[in-house]
Design an enzyme around this catalytic site. Structure first.
Site, PDB file in Angstrom:
ATOM      1  N   ASN A 252       0.877  -1.171   0.000  1.00 43.04           N
ATOM      2  CA  ASN A 252       0.000   0.000   0.000  1.00 43.04           C
ATOM      3  C   ASN A 252       0.913   1.219   0.000  1.00 43.04           C
ATOM      4  OD1 ASN A 252      -1.783   2.067   0.521  1.00 43.04           O
ATOM      5  ND2 ASN A 252      -2.164   1.476   2.655  1.00 43.04           N
TER       6      ASN A 252
ATOM      7  N   LYS B 212       0.141   4.311  -0.208  1.00 46.65           N
ATOM      8  CA  LYS B 212      -0.431   5.530   0.395  1.00 46.65           C
ATOM      9  C   LYS B 212      -0.155   6.728  -0.527  1.00 46.65           C
ATOM     10  CE  LYS B 212       0.139   3.291   4.805  1.00 46.65           C
ATOM     11  NZ  LYS B 212       0.141   3.398   6.250  1.00 46.65           N
TER      12      LYS B 212
ATOM     13  N   HIS C 224      -9.471   1.607   4.771  1.00 49.72           N
ATOM     14  CA  HIS C 224      -8.182   1.656   5.488  1.00 49.72           C
ATOM     15  C   HIS C 224      -8.335   2.563   6.707  1.00 49.72           C
ATOM     16  CE1 HIS C 224      -4.033   2.671   6.422  1.00 49.72           C
ATOM     17  NE2 HIS C 224      -3.704   1.543   5.824  1.00 49.72           N
TER      18      HIS C 224
HETATM   19  P1  PGA Z   1       2.872   0.069   7.631  1.00 48.92           P
HETATM   20  O1  PGA Z   1       1.415   0.361   7.005  1.00 48.92           O
HETATM   21  O2  PGA Z   1       3.336  -1.244   7.019  1.00 48.92           O
HETATM   22  O3  PGA Z   1       3.721   1.231   7.187  1.00 48.92           O
HETATM   23  O4  PGA Z   1       2.710  -0.042   9.097  1.00 48.92           O
HETATM   24  C1  PGA Z   1       0.485  -0.659   6.779  1.00 48.92           C
HETATM   25  C2  PGA Z   1      -0.780  -0.092   6.164  1.00 48.92           C
HETATM   26  O5  PGA Z   1      -1.189   1.008   6.554  1.00 48.92           O
HETATM   27  O6  PGA Z   1      -1.398  -0.723   5.280  1.00 48.92           O
END
Ligand code: PGA
Length: 252
Positions: A10, A12, A96
């Site tokens: 992901n 983001k 999410h």
């Molecule tokens: P992270 O994020 O691996 O950076 O903790 C996971 C997510 O939000 O899907």
């Protein structure tokens, strides 16, 4: 019941279309040799088309990170499932915790988005997870139960097996504090039981339940070794080719 592992990144709000193409150019050959699992990347909306084109011809799945439930309309700034599909992407993350926390994604909205994704033929990755105060006050399972019931409310039983459910404890996202394998396994067992209650055992057994929250190359294999953990949703560690390659290549 053996379920095909589902390992997704992901991104983001990181990477332009150009950066996505460069990443996928280096990464996609990795996925060709990993035919026993699904490997996916959820990219920003602005990179969907370029990413889908760059991944074509490989098994790498490209997805979006959100959608609107209507097909089209006066919804400034939004994109629909149909628009996502038209880019060549085939997956979408729904609900999410960052959407729930900052953009008002309630279980009701998640349920509507899920309906639109399934109707359009996108693989939906529906996220649930408790926050720190829920966990510390012993309310984890209650919160998860209500999120799962609310998010899957009204799902078409004939299509429900296509859902991927992501358990992402909010306190573990981007914090470096991952849930222990035992903690995650316990929640996944509980979630499978919830799915059985809502959808019946046959459908529930087909749904992949994946874990997310500070997954790194160092802890991926241990998490995946848990019998009820069918894959991973990876944020920060999916932004660079090397760690993400290690994670998706973990034994599972
Ligand atoms: P992270 O994020 O691996 O950076 O903790 C996971 C997510 O939000 O899907």
């Amino acid at each position: 019941m053996s379920r095909k592992p589902f390992l997704a990144g992901n991104w983001k709000m990181f990477k332009t279309g150009e950066e996505a193409v460069s990443f996928i150019g280096q990464f996609k050959s990795v996925t060709s040799s990993l035919t026993d699992r699904d490997v996916a990347l959820a990219v920003p909306a602005t990179a969907l088309e370029a990413a889908a084109k760059a991944a074509s011809g490989s098994p790498l799945i490209i997805g979006a990170q959100n959608l609107h439930w209507e097909k089209e309309g006066a919804y400034t700034g939004e994109i629909s499932a149909q628009m996502i599909k038209a880019t060549g992407a085939t997956m979408v993350i729904i609900g999410h915790s960052e959407r729930r926390q900052y953009f008002g994604d309630t279980d009701d909205k998640v349920a509507k988005k899920l309906g639109a994704a399934l109707w359009t033929g996108l693989v939906p990755v529906v996220c649930v997870g408790e926050n720190l105060s829920d966990r510390e006050s012993g309310r984890t399972m209650d919160v998860l139960s209500s999120q799962v019931k609310g998010s899957l409310a009204g799902v078409n039983p004939a299509e429900a097996h296509k859902v991927v459910l992501a358990y992402e404890p909010v306190w573990a996202i981007g914090t470096g504090k991952s849930a222990t394998e035992g903690m995650a396994q316990e929640v996944h067992v509980f979630l499978r039981r919830q799915l059985k209650e809502i959808l019946g055992p046959q459908v529930a057994d087909q749904i992949r339940i994946i874990y997310g929250g500070s997954v790194k190359p160092e802890n991926a294999a241990n998490i995946l070794a848990q019998s009820e953990i069918d894959g991973l949703l990876v944020g920060g560690a999916s932004l660079l080719v090397e760690p993400f390659t290690k994670i998706v290549s973990s034994p599972c």
